[in-house]
Design a protein around this motif. Sequence first.
Motif, PDB file in Angstrom:
ATOM      1  N   PHE A 246       0.845  -1.198   0.000  1.00  0.00           N
ATOM      2  CA  PHE A 246       0.000   0.000   0.000  1.00  0.00           C
ATOM      3  C   PHE A 246       0.878   1.246   0.000  1.00  0.00           C
ATOM      4  O   PHE A 246       1.849   1.341   0.756  1.00  0.00           O
ATOM      5  N   ILE A 247       0.516   2.176  -0.884  1.00  0.00           N
ATOM      6  CA  ILE A 247       1.311   3.398  -1.057  1.00  0.00           C
ATOM      7  C   ILE A 247       1.318   4.200   0.242  1.00  0.00           C
ATOM      8  O   ILE A 247       2.328   4.749   0.651  1.00  0.00           O
ATOM      9  N   SER A 248       0.148   4.276   0.906  1.00  0.00           N
ATOM     10  CA  SER A 248       0.007   4.899   2.223  1.00  0.00           C
ATOM     11  C   SER A 248      -0.446   3.834   3.203  1.00  0.00           C
ATOM     12  O   SER A 248      -0.942   2.783   2.786  1.00  0.00           O
ATOM     13  N   ALA A 249      -0.365   4.149   4.483  1.00  0.00           N
ATOM     14  CA  ALA A 249      -0.741   3.150   5.496  1.00  0.00           C
ATOM     15  C   ALA A 249      -2.215   2.764   5.366  1.00  0.00           C
ATOM     16  O   ALA A 249      -3.087   3.621   5.201  1.00  0.00           O
ATOM     17  N   ILE A 250      -2.487   1.461   5.456  1.00  0.00           N
ATOM     18  CA  ILE A 250      -3.860   0.947   5.364  1.00  0.00           C
ATOM     19  C   ILE A 250      -4.456   0.894   6.774  1.00  0.00           C
ATOM     20  O   ILE A 250      -3.756   0.579   7.743  1.00  0.00           O
ATOM     21  N   SER A 251      -5.751   1.217   6.877  1.00  0.00           N
ATOM     22  CA  SER A 251      -6.401   1.195   8.193  1.00  0.00           C
ATOM     23  C   SER A 251      -6.676  -0.244   8.616  1.00  0.00           C
ATOM     24  O   SER A 251      -6.752  -1.150   7.782  1.00  0.00           O
TER      25      SER A 251
ATOM     26  N   VAL B 157       1.856  -8.383   3.341  1.00  0.00           N
ATOM     27  CA  VAL B 157       1.110  -7.121   3.266  1.00  0.00           C
ATOM     28  C   VAL B 157       2.015  -6.051   3.865  1.00  0.00           C
ATOM     29  O   VAL B 157       2.467  -6.184   4.993  1.00  0.00           O
ATOM     30  N   PHE B 158       2.297  -5.017   3.067  1.00  0.00           N
ATOM     31  CA  PHE B 158       3.227  -3.974   3.508  1.00  0.00           C
ATOM     32  C   PHE B 158       2.635  -2.581   3.329  1.00  0.00           C
ATOM     33  O   PHE B 158       1.990  -2.309   2.320  1.00  0.00           O
ATOM     34  N   ASP B 159       2.898  -1.690   4.304  1.00  0.00           N
ATOM     35  CA  ASP B 159       2.690  -0.253   4.100  1.00  0.00           C
ATOM     36  C   ASP B 159       4.019   0.283   3.587  1.00  0.00           C
ATOM     37  O   ASP B 159       5.048   0.121   4.262  1.00  0.00           O
ATOM     38  N   GLN B 160       4.000   0.902   2.402  1.00  0.00           N
ATOM     39  CA  GLN B 160       5.271   1.330   1.810  1.00  0.00           C
ATOM     40  C   GLN B 160       5.650   2.780   2.125  1.00  0.00           C
ATOM     41  O   GLN B 160       6.799   3.169   1.974  1.00  0.00           O
TER      42      GLN B 160
END
Length: 614
Positions: A112-117, A140-143
Amino acid sequence: MAAAAAASIRERQTVALKRMLNFNVPHVKNSTGEPVWKVLIYDRFGQDIISPLLSVKELRDMGITLHLLLHSDRDPIPDVPAVYFVMPTEENIDRMCQDLRNQLYESYYLNFISAISRSKLEDIANAALAASAVTQVAKVFDQYLNFITLEDDMFVLCNQNKELVSYRAINRPDITDTEMETVMDTIVDSLFCFFVTLGAVPIIRCSRGTAAEMVAVKLDKKLRENLRDARNSLFTGDTLGAGQFSFQRPLLVLVDRNIDLATPLHHTWTYQALVHDVLDFHLNRVNLEESSGVENSPAGARPKRKNKKSYDLTPVDKFWQKHKGSPFPEVAESVQQELESYRAQEDEVKRLKSIMGLEGEDEGAISMLSDNTAKLTSAVSSLPELLEKKRLIDLHTNVATAVLEHIKARKLDVYFEYEEKIMSKTTLDKSLLDIISDPDAGTPEDKMRLFLIYYISAQQAPSEADLEQYKKALTDAGCNLNPLQYIKQWKAFAKMASAPTSYGNTTTKPMGLLSRVMNTGSQFVMEGVKNLVLKQQNLPVTRILDNLMEMKSNPETDDYRYFDPKMLRGNDSSVPRNKNPFQEGKQGKHILYGCSELFNATQFIKQLSQLGQK
């Protein structure tokens, strides 16, 4: 480690992307063996972040066989892993869940380009459970990569939905508090991602009572909250490039576009700025329309379609890197020199080839043959380099020719010179009314840009009678007066009439007005175009940055707020704790520029026009 700390933001973001494409394991150059073949699935946001940094060839070298948009029709490829790079939006999550249900790929690496909730993460988990695909969701990564790097030292926050964070959006009189919160949160999220990638916590300075202050307060809070969570902080441990080894923390100066409305309207004279101003230049790619030759077509026949060509102007292009900041006449001259040097090399290869083809009876030819074999071998081995040189020459010939056509047709050299004089308060040799009324000088938009610069920079606003005269001339020239309407309101509101923005110029060089034609064989006939020497302009942003970096006392910046997210208690003081000037080690100052949206003068005039509508 200090070298890693000095890496440019472009390098850091590229490293982060390569790590992601390598299943979130650091990518090692020159590793032997075939890469793992995979597909890349991105949304428009992901595409905009990747395209200025990685070419199709580089993606292929990383094992990317296909790169597809998330919302396009995609066929199942069941034996291949898929790397996703998308924003964590509702519709993107829905589509990813659909992919899981349809069992499109062998395994899924969700980035995910930004943090996922947390709630959206649970939606994915539920979809994976329902589709019996839990084991296939590998990672699953927050990038934290929600910004676009265009140069080593320049980035933009937004390209898709940029109207959301545009100048117009923030300055609309009817904007609601909720809408303003959304705009600020969008900007803060991108800036937070930027500093995570940079691997450093900034000290923040901003002017009071502006949108910049709202951003600063929110960013300070977000950084503080992240630092407080010692176990999960993004600024400890091995962040990309070990920012904690930097000798000094970066200073983030947030300024509002309203501190300088004249510069974005100013006609330009350097190569890159002209390309952005007059051509379709977007995310480092320029799109040109090439007319396909004038032919005598019978009356009533359809005109021939124009060919569209796209060129990437990237840091790999040595000519672009060297000349993008040069005045345009110098660029035209350099293209010509490159062309002549290429032709000389090409002629040498042809000459050697013809000698090699001579009959062997001639003794002279035989001795020449042995001498020239080595030369020809060397010439042939440099052919790929020669072809690349030719490609770049053709590219810049086409781009520079397109720019030159605009300069000549619109007299952009005259506008540039006149506006420089207005902004540096130099005596004008021609009246403003004359230029506005000249039907051969520029488009209606050029005339409006010139007048707005005069109006913004004026020590004293023109009298109502004079203003009416200007308005009539502008209307007669076909101008839309809405932008002027807005600037008038803005100037009154900001009480700028008594203290206009100063554009003092330092180290002034005389303007060389040498009209000249290049050597007769040149592609670029510069007749009638002035060869203007650039002056060093001391623009408002430059002055503000200088004061804050050098810790100078100045009425312009003395009231700027100071935030240090690393301090336990947030202090609402303007007094910096640290009195040392900011710089990057011993290399002098290292400055990175970023903006919420990158617009050219045409796009800015359009926004001003919308704001000025009654």
